[in-house]
Design a protein around this motif. Structure first.
Motif, PDB file in Angstrom:
ATOM      1  N   TRP A   1    -101.152  14.683 126.753  1.00 12.22           N
ATOM      2  CA  TRP A   1    -102.502  15.221 126.918  1.00 12.22           C
ATOM      3  C   TRP A   1    -102.875  15.317 128.384  1.00 12.22           C
ATOM      4  CZ3 TRP A   1    -106.887  11.720 127.905  1.00 12.22           C
ATOM      5  CH2 TRP A   1    -106.538  10.373 127.999  1.00 12.22           C
ATOM      6  N   SER A   2    -104.161  15.697 128.649  1.00  9.47           N
ATOM      7  CA  SER A   2    -104.564  16.014 130.019  1.00  9.47           C
ATOM      8  C   SER A   2    -105.839  15.286 130.427  1.00  9.47           C
ATOM      9  CB  SER A   2    -104.822  17.523 130.157  1.00  9.47           C
ATOM     10  OG  SER A   2    -103.697  18.278 129.816  1.00  9.47           O
TER      11      SER A   2
ATOM     12  N   ARG B   1    -101.472  17.184 133.435  1.00  8.68           N
ATOM     13  CA  ARG B   1    -101.086  17.618 132.093  1.00  8.68           C
ATOM     14  C   ARG B   1    -100.036  16.726 131.450  1.00  8.68           C
ATOM     15  NH1 ARG B   1    -100.902  24.174 133.285  1.00  8.68           N
ATOM     16  NH2 ARG B   1    -103.035  24.636 132.599  1.00  8.68           N
ATOM     17  N   SER B   2     -99.615  15.714 132.159  1.00 12.20           N
ATOM     18  CA  SER B   2     -98.548  14.861 131.622  1.00 12.20           C
ATOM     19  C   SER B   2     -99.027  13.437 131.353  1.00 12.20           C
ATOM     20  CB  SER B   2     -97.364  14.852 132.592  1.00 12.20           C
ATOM     21  OG  SER B   2     -97.783  14.524 133.907  1.00 12.20           O
TER      22      SER B   2
ATOM     23  N   TRP C   1    -107.381  22.534 128.702  1.00 13.84           N
ATOM     24  CA  TRP C   1    -106.677  22.518 129.988  1.00 13.84           C
ATOM     25  C   TRP C   1    -105.202  22.901 129.913  1.00 13.84           C
ATOM     26  CZ3 TRP C   1    -110.713  22.252 132.816  1.00 13.84           C
ATOM     27  CH2 TRP C   1    -111.752  21.349 132.560  1.00 13.84           C
ATOM     28  N   ASP C   2    -104.625  22.922 128.730  1.00 14.56           N
ATOM     29  CA  ASP C   2    -103.173  23.128 128.610  1.00 14.56           C
ATOM     30  C   ASP C   2    -102.896  23.965 127.366  1.00 14.56           C
ATOM     31  OD1 ASP C   2    -100.461  22.928 129.015  1.00 14.56           O
ATOM     32  OD2 ASP C   2    -100.295  20.871 128.245  1.00 14.56           O
TER      33      ASP C   2
ATOM     34  N   ALA D   1    -101.929  21.933 138.893  1.00 14.38           N
ATOM     35  CA  ALA D   1    -101.625  21.459 137.544  1.00 14.38           C
ATOM     36  C   ALA D   1    -100.404  20.560 137.667  1.00 14.38           C
ATOM     37  CB  ALA D   1    -101.354  22.617 136.598  1.00 14.38           C
TER      38      ALA D   1
ATOM     39  N   THR E   1    -107.384  18.417 124.505  1.00 16.09           N
ATOM     40  CA  THR E   1    -107.130  18.966 125.834  1.00 16.09           C
ATOM     41  C   THR E   1    -106.238  20.195 125.818  1.00 16.09           C
ATOM     42  OG1 THR E   1    -105.313  17.391 126.231  1.00 16.09           O
ATOM     43  CG2 THR E   1    -107.508  16.726 126.930  1.00 16.09           C
TER      44      THR E   1
ATOM     45  N   ILE F   1    -105.545  19.311 137.327  1.00 19.93           N
ATOM     46  CA  ILE F   1    -105.299  18.853 135.962  1.00 19.93           C
ATOM     47  C   ILE F   1    -104.031  18.005 135.941  1.00 19.93           C
ATOM     48  CG2 ILE F   1    -104.866  19.556 133.575  1.00 19.93           C
ATOM     49  CD1 ILE F   1    -106.097  22.299 134.303  1.00 19.93           C
TER      50      ILE F   1
END
Length: 422
Positions: free
Chosen positions: A349-350, A104-105, A63-64, A363, A59, A102
């Motif tokens: 990860w996402s 992201r955490s 996305w990140d 996000a 990811t 997204i």
């Protein structure tokens, strides 16, 4: 003695089906109780499409991104229509990110494929003493109960097998089809009405005898499945699976590949009132040559189909009532290994969610500059599942009872990701 998933012993099951072989395949393929009221579902307007990325996609390359760092890899970040940047190799998805957010955490502990797949599908870590129900089974169970008019299954898995119904029973198992919508062993080619009725009468006689022997709920469950299978075989709603009847320009929009066809089929099933559809895109276990594989293979396929799905749903007025979930079982290591690949990584990860009931263009959360840790509030599988259930109007106070009598909270009592819901 070996048990079937529903608790029926294998000996009983085989005895039960002896003499009815002509109907065995459709019954087993079915694996569902199809209890839904199409009009009510349309009125409630709630569906969920899960885009399952089997193998664990990296990811931080999608996305990140972390450009310019030792862990970042060669991809550049591009702006989107949302308040975030994503990979340069997802340009079409970038244009619909105002509809998607997204997370992201994400931070989980299951970095094994099988365990991670189970955990992300159920919200529970694997336990040898109990089988938990998956997203599709839970959502189908909650939205389809007390309804009887939907004749096609409420939980359809396209191109993959998904995860099963666990203690909810095989009535809520996924109905698996190919990305072309083909349903094996469900046709009646060569059968006239007389032949069909003769075989059904024979099978009903066997079913009645078996149930009358007090074989337990599994036998009654199986009788219901058979009844629904017959309805499915003769239902006009089966037209929803005929994805090849779509116009050529629509097929091209989604992409001429299995994932594209699967996403197009998912849209057709949403239109038909199916509450949960999972579409599989495997092949993300990139321990070597990851960047060329992503750039030349995986990302173009995903970019085409995912962007088309969001656009098509929105144009048809279905996106507001259809929640989309994109995820795999985990991500891949920030560290690039000696084979120009990334290994398994679940710590930071996402995932991506959007559509019905979920705010788009955001996000949520953040990872460190090298991607190795979450620096904001971490979210888990159960948190993501709780958020999706809330978005779909399913009460988080719902509690199931396992076969052993143990109460089990929906989504394992996860907390809603507050930034994503109104």
């Amino acid at each position: 003695m070996t048990q079937t998933p529903s608790g029926m012993t294998r000996r009983h099951f085989m005895s039960h089906m002896a003499g009815a072989s002509a109907m065995v395949a459709p019954s087993l393929m079915m694996g569902n109780a199809i209890q839904a009221n199409a009009q009510e579902l349309k009125k409630r307007g709630k569906s969920c499409i899960m885009l399952w990325m089997g193998g664990g996609p990296s990811t931080m390359d999608l996305w990140d991104l972390k450009p310019g760092t030792n862990t970042g890899g060669p991809f550049k970040a591009i702006s989107t229509k949302g308040d975030m940047q994503i990979s340069e190799h997802l340009p079409k998805v970038a244009q619909v990110m105002d509809n998607l957010s997204i997370v992201r955490s994400m931070s989980t502990r299951e970095a094994d494929h099988g365990r991670g797949r189970y955990y992300m599908h159920t919200g529970y870590v694997p336990n040898p003493n109990i089988e938990h129900p998956s997203y599709g089974s839970v959502i189908a169970h909650e939205l389809a109960s007390d309804h009887n008019e939907l004749e096609i299954p409420p939980f359809v898995s396209v191109g993959g097998g998904s995860v099963g119904p666990g203690f909810l029973g095989m009535s809520w198992a996924p109905f698996t089809v190919s990305s072309s919508g083909q349903v094996r062993n469900l046709g009646m080619k060569g059968w006239g009405d007389e032949t069909l009725q003769s075989r059904l009468s024979m099978l009903q006689l066997i079913e009645g005898g078996f149930v009358s022997q007090n074989r337990g709920p599994a036998a009654m469950d199986h009788a219901k499945i058979l009844d629904k299978t017959v309805k499915l075989m003769t239902s006009d709603q089966m037209k929803a699976f005929r994805v090849n009847e779509e116009p050529e320009e629509m097929k091209e929009m989604y992409g001429n590949d299995g994932f594209g066809r699967g996403c197009l089929l998912a849209r057709r099933l949403v239109e038909a009132g199916v509450p949960f559809i999972e579409v599989d895109l495997g092949g993300w276990d990139n321990h070597q040559n990851i960047f060329n594989t992503l750039k030349d293979n995986k990302l173009p396929v995903m970019d085409q189909a995912m962007s088309a799905l969001v656009t098509d749903l929105k144009q048809r007025g279905l996106l507001e009532s259809t929640t989309i979930v994109w995820m795999g079982e985990f991500s891949r290591t920030p560290r690039i290994n000696g084979n120009t690949g990334r290994d398994h990584w679940a710590r930071s990860w996402s995932t991506v969610v959007g559509g019905g009931g979920i705010k788009g263009g955001l996000a949520v959360g953040a990872t460190s500059s090298d991607g190795t840790r979450v620096e904001t509030e971490p979210y888990s599988s159960e948190d993501l599942m709780a958020t999706v259930c809330r978005a779909m109007g399913i009460s988080l106070d719902t509690t199931f009872t396992s076969k052993s009598g143990r109460p089990m909270k929906i989504a394992n009592g996860g907390k809603v990701i507050k930034e994503l819901v109104a």
